[in-house]
Design an enzyme around this catalytic site. Structure first.
Site, mmCIF file in Angstrom:
data_model
loop_
_atom_site.group_PDB
_atom_site.id
_atom_site.type_symbol
_atom_site.label_atom_id
_atom_site.label_comp_id
_atom_site.label_asym_id
_atom_site.label_seq_id
_atom_site.Cartn_x
_atom_site.Cartn_y
_atom_site.Cartn_z
ATOM 1 N N HIS A 53 0.815 -1.218 0.000
ATOM 2 C CA HIS A 53 0.000 0.000 0.000
ATOM 3 C C HIS A 53 0.854 1.275 0.000
ATOM 4 O O HIS A 53 0.301 2.375 0.080
ATOM 5 C CB HIS A 53 -0.937 0.007 1.211
ATOM 6 C CG HIS A 53 -1.895 -1.145 1.237
ATOM 7 N ND1 HIS A 53 -3.148 -1.100 0.660
ATOM 8 C CD2 HIS A 53 -1.773 -2.385 1.748
ATOM 9 C CE1 HIS A 53 -3.760 -2.261 0.833
ATOM 10 N NE2 HIS A 53 -2.941 -3.060 1.481
ATOM 11 N N HIS A 57 -1.244 2.586 -5.534
ATOM 12 C CA HIS A 57 -1.468 1.150 -5.416
ATOM 13 C C HIS A 57 -2.907 0.791 -5.733
ATOM 14 O O HIS A 57 -3.808 1.632 -5.689
ATOM 15 C CB HIS A 57 -1.100 0.655 -4.017
ATOM 16 C CG HIS A 57 -1.953 1.236 -2.929
ATOM 17 N ND1 HIS A 57 -1.665 2.426 -2.319
ATOM 18 C CD2 HIS A 57 -3.108 0.784 -2.354
ATOM 19 C CE1 HIS A 57 -2.584 2.696 -1.415
ATOM 20 N NE2 HIS A 57 -3.488 1.714 -1.414
ATOM 21 N N HIS A 63 -8.257 -7.254 0.597
ATOM 22 C CA HIS A 63 -7.896 -6.238 1.588
ATOM 23 C C HIS A 63 -9.058 -5.938 2.533
ATOM 24 O O HIS A 63 -8.840 -5.603 3.694
ATOM 25 C CB HIS A 63 -7.454 -4.958 0.859
ATOM 26 C CG HIS A 63 -7.031 -3.840 1.751
ATOM 27 N ND1 HIS A 63 -6.158 -4.008 2.800
ATOM 28 C CD2 HIS A 63 -7.358 -2.511 1.747
ATOM 29 C CE1 HIS A 63 -5.963 -2.849 3.401
ATOM 30 N NE2 HIS A 63 -6.687 -1.927 2.792
#
Length: 213
Positions: A53, A57, A63
């Site tokens: 991250h 990104h 996530h």
């Protein structure tokens, strides 16, 4: 015949460096040399550690949802193609539908929102994020990828990640930590492919916008 000029490129990725702003507790960028040019070694060779991250990104669904795809398993089509940059400079603390409606007509499948006059180069916990209603509004208009020039589509202190959960609900892709300082509002070609990192929750991207011809 004179050659045609190449379409202009905008590099919208910040430099990944040890002092790049990251969420507190995240793994910063670090580089070490495992080999150096010398009479007995023909190359320089480095190794890096970092959170995926850091810098510009792409979050994977993994996530923000267990048993969701990791970044290596996410289709690439959303990260490549026609894109609209919408200015919502000064929007705080959230980008709302009202900040986007002026650019609604003919929305392409990718939308990047510029919130900052200049992207932060130090950690700023008061960064602007997306209102979940704005994510839902974009999805309803056929948008498949959203982006922002701050660290996250959710506020730094969010515990429920409402905008990320809207991404999951609508199967949208996302780009964060972009640099849109010098990008005029309008349409471009986006190129921001994530790395094929097995099992990872995100990937760095070298995000660029290319002038449309």
């Amino acid at each position: 015949m004179p050659s045609k000029p190449c379409p202009r490129l905008w590099d919208i990725s910040p430099t990944v460096a040890p002092d790049a702003p990251i969420f507190p507790g995240d793994e910063p960028y670090s580089l070490r040399w495992t080999a150096r040019l010398s009479p007995g070694c023909p190359v320089n060779l480095s190794a890096i550690t970092m959170s995926p991250h850091v810098g510009a990104h792409a979050d994977a669904p993994l996530h923000y949802a267990n048993d969701a795809p990791a970044i290596a398993d996410v289709p690439l089509d959303s990260y490549l193609g026609r894109c609209r940059v919408i200015h919502a400079i000064g929007a705080a603390p959230l980008v709302t539908v009202e900040h986007l409606q002026h650019a609604e007509e003919g929305l392409p499948p990718r939308v990047l929102v510029r919130c900052c006059e200049r992207a932060d180069t130090r950690w700023n916990p008061a960064f602007t994020a997306y209102a979940p209603e704005a994510v839902e509004w974009l999805a309803a208009r056929g948008v498949r990828l959203i982006g922002i020039d701050t660290p996250s589509v959710d506020p730094a202190d969010s515990k429920v990640l409402s905008s990320h959960q809207q991404l999951r609900r609508h199967d949208l892709r996302v780009l964060e930590n972009l640099v849109l300082d010098d990008v005029p509002e309008g349409d471009y070609e986006l190129i921001a492919l994530p790395l094929k990192l097995q099992g990872a929750c995100a990937s760095p991207v070298r995000a660029v916008l290319r002038e449309l011809k």
